[in-house]
Design a protein around this motif. Structure first.
Motif, mmCIF file in Angstrom:
data_model
loop_
_atom_site.group_PDB
_atom_site.id
_atom_site.type_symbol
_atom_site.label_atom_id
_atom_site.label_comp_id
_atom_site.label_asym_id
_atom_site.label_seq_id
_atom_site.Cartn_x
_atom_site.Cartn_y
_atom_site.Cartn_z
ATOM 1 N N TYR A 22 0.805 -1.217 0.000
ATOM 2 C CA TYR A 22 0.000 0.000 0.000
ATOM 3 C C TYR A 22 0.846 1.279 0.000
ATOM 4 C CZ TYR A 22 -4.175 -2.782 0.489
ATOM 5 O OH TYR A 22 -5.188 -3.679 0.262
ATOM 6 N N VAL A 23 1.946 1.295 0.731
ATOM 7 C CA VAL A 23 2.774 2.501 0.821
ATOM 8 C C VAL A 23 3.780 2.564 -0.334
ATOM 9 C CG1 VAL A 23 4.495 3.719 2.224
ATOM 10 C CG2 VAL A 23 2.480 2.713 3.315
ATOM 11 N N ASP A 24 4.577 1.507 -0.489
ATOM 12 C CA ASP A 24 5.657 1.541 -1.476
ATOM 13 C C ASP A 24 5.166 1.333 -2.909
ATOM 14 O OD1 ASP A 24 7.380 1.865 0.683
ATOM 15 O OD2 ASP A 24 7.752 -0.292 0.844
ATOM 16 N N LEU A 30 1.615 6.850 4.724
ATOM 17 C CA LEU A 30 1.625 6.135 6.000
ATOM 18 C C LEU A 30 1.255 7.111 7.100
ATOM 19 C CD1 LEU A 30 2.210 3.599 7.670
ATOM 20 C CD2 LEU A 30 4.591 4.381 7.809
ATOM 21 N N ASP A 31 0.084 6.909 7.720
ATOM 22 C CA ASP A 31 -0.391 7.778 8.794
ATOM 23 C C ASP A 31 0.113 7.317 10.152
ATOM 24 O OD1 ASP A 31 -1.978 9.330 6.972
ATOM 25 O OD2 ASP A 31 -3.445 7.714 6.991
ATOM 26 N N VAL A 42 -1.255 -2.066 14.277
ATOM 27 C CA VAL A 42 -2.205 -1.371 13.418
ATOM 28 C C VAL A 42 -1.428 -0.433 12.494
ATOM 29 C CG1 VAL A 42 -4.147 0.230 13.349
ATOM 30 C CG2 VAL A 42 -4.000 -1.484 15.175
ATOM 31 N N VAL A 43 -1.610 -0.614 11.192
ATOM 32 C CA VAL A 43 -0.977 0.253 10.204
ATOM 33 C C VAL A 43 -2.097 1.000 9.482
ATOM 34 C CG1 VAL A 43 0.510 0.388 8.177
ATOM 35 C CG2 VAL A 43 0.970 -1.324 9.953
ATOM 36 N N HIS A 44 -2.039 2.322 9.558
ATOM 37 C CA HIS A 44 -3.070 3.212 9.040
ATOM 38 C C HIS A 44 -2.484 3.986 7.866
ATOM 39 C CE1 HIS A 44 -5.902 6.806 10.114
ATOM 40 N NE2 HIS A 44 -6.438 6.034 9.206
ATOM 41 N N MET A 45 -3.136 3.893 6.670
ATOM 42 C CA MET A 45 -2.611 4.506 5.457
ATOM 43 C C MET A 45 -3.748 5.193 4.700
ATOM 44 S SD MET A 45 -0.575 1.022 4.552
ATOM 45 C CE MET A 45 -2.057 0.135 5.015
ATOM 46 N N PRO A 47 -4.914 6.862 0.825
ATOM 47 C CA PRO A 47 -4.602 7.127 -0.585
ATOM 48 C C PRO A 47 -4.438 8.629 -0.810
ATOM 49 C CG PRO A 47 -6.539 5.693 -0.388
ATOM 50 C CD PRO A 47 -6.216 6.214 0.988
ATOM 51 N N PRO A 48 -3.587 9.034 -1.750
ATOM 52 C CA PRO A 48 -3.401 10.458 -2.016
ATOM 53 C C PRO A 48 -4.740 11.148 -2.329
ATOM 54 C CG PRO A 48 -1.813 9.159 -3.262
ATOM 55 C CD PRO A 48 -2.787 8.193 -2.642
ATOM 56 N N GLY A 49 -5.029 12.238 -1.624
ATOM 57 C CA GLY A 49 -6.236 13.015 -1.863
ATOM 58 C C GLY A 49 -7.508 12.461 -1.260
ATOM 59 N N SER A 50 -7.431 11.372 -0.528
ATOM 60 C CA SER A 50 -8.633 10.728 0.011
ATOM 61 C C SER A 50 -8.943 11.172 1.434
ATOM 62 C CB SER A 50 -8.451 9.207 0.005
ATOM 63 O OG SER A 50 -9.591 8.568 0.533
ATOM 64 N N ALA A 51 -10.223 11.191 1.761
ATOM 65 C CA ALA A 51 -10.657 11.444 3.133
ATOM 66 C C ALA A 51 -10.845 10.130 3.882
ATOM 67 C CB ALA A 51 -11.962 12.231 3.134
ATOM 68 N N CYS A 52 -10.796 9.022 3.164
ATOM 69 C CA CYS A 52 -10.978 7.699 3.774
ATOM 70 C C CYS A 52 -9.642 6.962 3.764
ATOM 71 C CB CYS A 52 -12.031 6.900 3.000
ATOM 72 S SG CYS A 52 -12.427 5.308 3.752
ATOM 73 N N SER A 53 -9.329 6.319 4.876
ATOM 74 C CA SER A 53 -8.067 5.606 5.031
ATOM 75 C C SER A 53 -8.280 4.103 5.042
ATOM 76 C CB SER A 53 -7.399 6.019 6.348
ATOM 77 O OG SER A 53 -7.130 7.393 6.355
ATOM 78 N N VAL A 54 -7.174 3.389 4.905
ATOM 79 C CA VAL A 54 -7.142 1.933 4.982
ATOM 80 C C VAL A 54 -6.335 1.571 6.220
ATOM 81 C CG1 VAL A 54 -6.248 -0.153 3.870
ATOM 82 C CG2 VAL A 54 -7.309 1.648 2.496
ATOM 83 N N VAL A 55 -6.851 0.602 6.984
ATOM 84 C CA VAL A 55 -6.136 0.102 8.154
ATOM 85 C C VAL A 55 -5.923 -1.390 7.980
ATOM 86 C CG1 VAL A 55 -6.300 -0.342 10.634
ATOM 87 C CG2 VAL A 55 -6.948 1.878 9.734
ATOM 88 N N VAL A 56 -4.695 -1.840 8.196
ATOM 89 C CA VAL A 56 -4.395 -3.267 8.252
ATOM 90 C C VAL A 56 -3.796 -3.546 9.617
ATOM 91 C CG1 VAL A 56 -4.042 -3.476 5.757
ATOM 92 C CG2 VAL A 56 -2.081 -3.065 7.239
ATOM 93 N N GLY A 57 -3.931 -4.756 10.059
ATOM 94 C CA GLY A 57 -3.375 -5.124 11.357
ATOM 95 C C GLY A 57 -4.396 -5.712 12.294
#
Length: 133
Positions: A22-24, A30-31, A42-45, A47-57
């Motif tokens: 997701y990052v590389d 990477l938030d 918990v890894v919080h990321m 997308p460029p320009g998005s108000a919604c994030s993705v969390v994995v972990g």
């Protein structure tokens, strides 16, 4: 009252591999990468320009077991060809551009992350066919 979608939890088998994808590969920001408990990462990321994030972990599953349904997530862009080119240049196996409904511009591309979570990317246009800003 507004109801805003701000986080999507995506199940993964390997948090480091998912973070790298997701990052590389995709270029998400990477938030946070935290361990709120010894057995929880918990890894919080975003997308460029998005108000919604993705969390994995929080939703980690063993590669030996079937976790059931995987995530299905959709992003929107103003230039589907540029988005497809960018993903392909980053090594992502991405579908050709598909037009699902020509009345609304309905152009999509599709790809999956290393754990099989499905992503759709839609080109969003206004009613006269111009890309939305």
């Amino acid at each position: 009252m507004d109801w805003k979608l701000e986080v999507v939890v995506v199940p993964v088998t390997d948090v480091d591999r998912a973070k790298s994808f997701y990052v590389d590969t995709l270029g998400f920001h990477l938030d946070a990468d935290i361990r709120p408990a010894p057995d929880l990462r918990v890894v919080h990321m975003t997308p460029p320009g998005s108000a919604c994030s993705v969390v994995v972990g929080p939703a980690v599953f063993s590669a030996d077991t079937d976790p059931g349904p995987r995530a299905r997530v959709q992003l929107v862009v103003t230039d589907i060809e540029a988005a497809r080119t960018q993903l392909a240049e980053r090594g992502v196996e991405v579908s050709p551009v598909q037009t699902l409904d020509p009345r609304d511009g309905g152009k999509f591309i599709f790809f999956a992350d290393p754990d099989g979570n499905d992503w759709a990317v839609q080109e969003v246009r206004d009613r006269v066919g111009a890309p939305l800003a």
